[in-house]
Write an enzyme that holds these catalytic residues in place. Structure first.
Site, PDB file in Angstrom:
ATOM      1  CE  LYS A 191       7.151  -0.540   8.312  1.00 39.06           C
ATOM      2  NZ  LYS A 191       6.385  -0.263   7.105  1.00 39.06           N
TER       3      LYS A 191
HETATM    4  C1  LIG Z   1       5.759   0.888   6.162  1.00 38.49           C
HETATM    5  C2  LIG Z   1       4.341   1.297   6.184  1.00 38.49           C
HETATM    6  C3  LIG Z   1       3.501   1.175   5.078  1.00 38.49           C
HETATM    7  C4  LIG Z   1       4.016   0.832   3.725  1.00 38.49           C
HETATM    8  O1  LIG Z   1       4.640  -0.390   3.654  1.00 38.49           O
HETATM    9  P1  LIG Z   1       5.424  -0.762   2.324  1.00 38.49           P
HETATM   10  O2  LIG Z   1       5.609  -2.233   2.434  1.00 38.49           O
HETATM   11  O3  LIG Z   1       6.702   0.006   2.342  1.00 38.49           O
HETATM   12  O4  LIG Z   1       4.550  -0.385   1.174  1.00 38.49           O
HETATM   13  C5  LIG Z   1       2.154   1.451   5.212  1.00 38.49           C
HETATM   14  N1  LIG Z   1       1.647   1.870   6.385  1.00 38.49           N
HETATM   15  C6  LIG Z   1       2.412   2.025   7.469  1.00 38.49           C
HETATM   16  C7  LIG Z   1       1.784   2.469   8.752  1.00 38.49           C
HETATM   17  C8  LIG Z   1       3.786   1.774   7.406  1.00 38.49           C
HETATM   18  O5  LIG Z   1       4.562   1.988   8.475  1.00 38.49           O
END
Ligand SMILES: *Cc1c(COP(=O)(O)O)cnc(C)c1O
Length: 405
Positions: A191
């Site tokens: 991210k």
């Molecule tokens: C990555 C992601 C999540 C989950 O994030 P985590 O921190 O791994 O729990 C939720 N929604 C979307 C759209 C994502 O891309």
């Protein structure tokens, strides 16, 4: 044939400050949730412009805490998008509520008109996802929530760095006073801001912030702790059946410095997205992702769309051709109804989302991250263009096909 260049789909940007801070944390004697997490929460709260921020060990945890803290459970319906990561739907199921899918608009985000059609007597909340870092049409969604008395929980997993009407996602729209109940960010490895694994949930609701904080750590009340602190450090009270969702200081050590670099990261992403546009903008076999005039795109993903009617290949063949050129790509996302577990919902008319399914067939996410070299972006863009040219439908074929029908 690869000419030896390899562009992976993602590489993290971890600087010396992050490394030093982790080392200091390890040497400090305090590993789990403590002073660095408190500092990370303060700085994130100030960055977003939300009164409360709670550090959690994932965005999934943040979404789950928001649903639980708002009392959403069995008998309730929660509307979300089919074009998301499975976590968005899993947390609705974990809370005991029923997920309802509404279709997306041309930009891939929840279409407010489709959401409006899905609202019924059991609807309690909407979870919009700012896909790829492009803010949803929140004004329209907030207006729906206001009219129907619904809760709003934003899945902002992609949206750290994005702005809506000039304000960070999480700040709401100060001009109208509209704001979501909670906003959950992801700090997963790929991210825009990472702590390896981690997340943050922000809110302006003090009562919700308190409940989420208690639920985050086994249901243990810190206030109860403080009340009895003078009786000895060993006493604590469990007030709710909580979860184990806290973020450690080791992770927050990384997050503090990632947050301070977020603006710089976002500018690089913007520059690289512009570079892709420069090279691919006039290629009619491709449709490029666009921004919104009221928003700043965080460019978490570069979601290219193939104009398959102008190409003699499928999306999968396009991806394979890029892989042979050394370029890593991905697809965001496999729509929720196509997963075996969620397939049981797909046949219900309230979950029918033909536009998301059609868009999925055309989607390819290109590499886009600040650790990319500019030359890698150029190589990727030129490679995409050459693959599009190789697979483009010949004019004669067009004419023949037109003559056939
Ligand atoms: C990555 C992601 C999540 C989950 O994030 P985590 O921190 O791994 O729990 C939720 N929604 C979307 C759209 C994502 O891309």
């Amino acid at each position: 044939m690869s000419i030896g260049i390899q562009v992976p789909f993602h590489r993290p940007s971890i600087g010396q400050e992050e490394i030093d801070e982790v080392v200091h944390t390890l040497r400090s004697g305090w590993l789990t949730t403590g002073p660095r997490t408190a500092l990370f929460e303060r700085e994130f709260r100030d960055y977003v412009g939300a009164p409360h921020a709670l550090a959690v060990n994932s965005c999934t945890a943040g979404l789950h805490l928001a649903l639980a803290g708002l009392g959403i459970g069995p008998g309730d319906e929660v509307i979300t998008t089919p074009l998301t990561f499975c976590a968005t739907v899993n947390v609705i199921l974990h809370s005991g509520a029923t997920p309802v899918l509404a279709d997306v608009g041309p930009d891939g985000n929840l279409d407010p008109a489709a959401v409006a059609e899905r609202i019924g007597p059991h609807t309690k909340a909407i979870i919009p996802v700012h896909l790829a870092g492009l803010p949803c049409d929140m004004d329209a969604l907030w207006e729906l929530a206001r009219r129907h008395n619904l809760r709003m929980i934003e899945d902002a997993a992609h949206a750290a760095g994005a702005r809506y009407h000039g304000h960070p996602i999480g700040a709401g729209n100060p001009a109208t006073g509209a704001r979501s109940d909670a906003v959950a960010f992801s700090f997963y490895a790929t991210k825009n801001l990472t702590t390896g694994e981690g997340g943050m949930v922000t809110t302006d609701d003090a009562a919700l912030a308190d409940v989420m904080k208690i639920l985050c750590l086994h249901g243990i009340s810190k206030d109860a702790w403080n009340r009895y602190a003078d009786k000895g450090k060993w006493l604590y009270q469990v007030l709710l059946p909580g979860f184990k969702y806290n973020l450690t200081d080791i992770q927050s050590a990384i997050g503090i410095h990632q947050l301070r670099r977020l603006e710089e990261f976002t500018r690089v992403r913007e520059r690289y997205a512009a570079l892709y546009k420069d090279v691919l903008g006039d290629c009619e076999e491709l449709e490029l992702p666009r921004g919104r005039p009221d928003s700043r795109h965080a460019w978490h993903l570069y979601g290219l769309r193939l104009n398959l009617d102008k190409l003699e290949c499928s999306r999968d063949e396009f991806i394979e051709a890029l892989r042979e050129l050394g370029i890593g790509t991905s697809v965001h996302f496999i729509p929720i109804p196509l997963h075996p577990f969620f397939a049981r919902f797909a046949d219900r008319p309230e979950n029918y989302c033909p536009r998301a399914l059609a868009l999925y067939e055309r989607l390819v996410s290109l590499p886009l991250y600040p650790a990319m070299e500019e030359a890698e972006v150029e190589y990727t863009a030129e490679s995409v263009k050459s693959v599009a040219m190789r697979f483009r439908k010949k004019r004669a074929v067009h004419a023949l096909a037109a003559g056939d029908d």
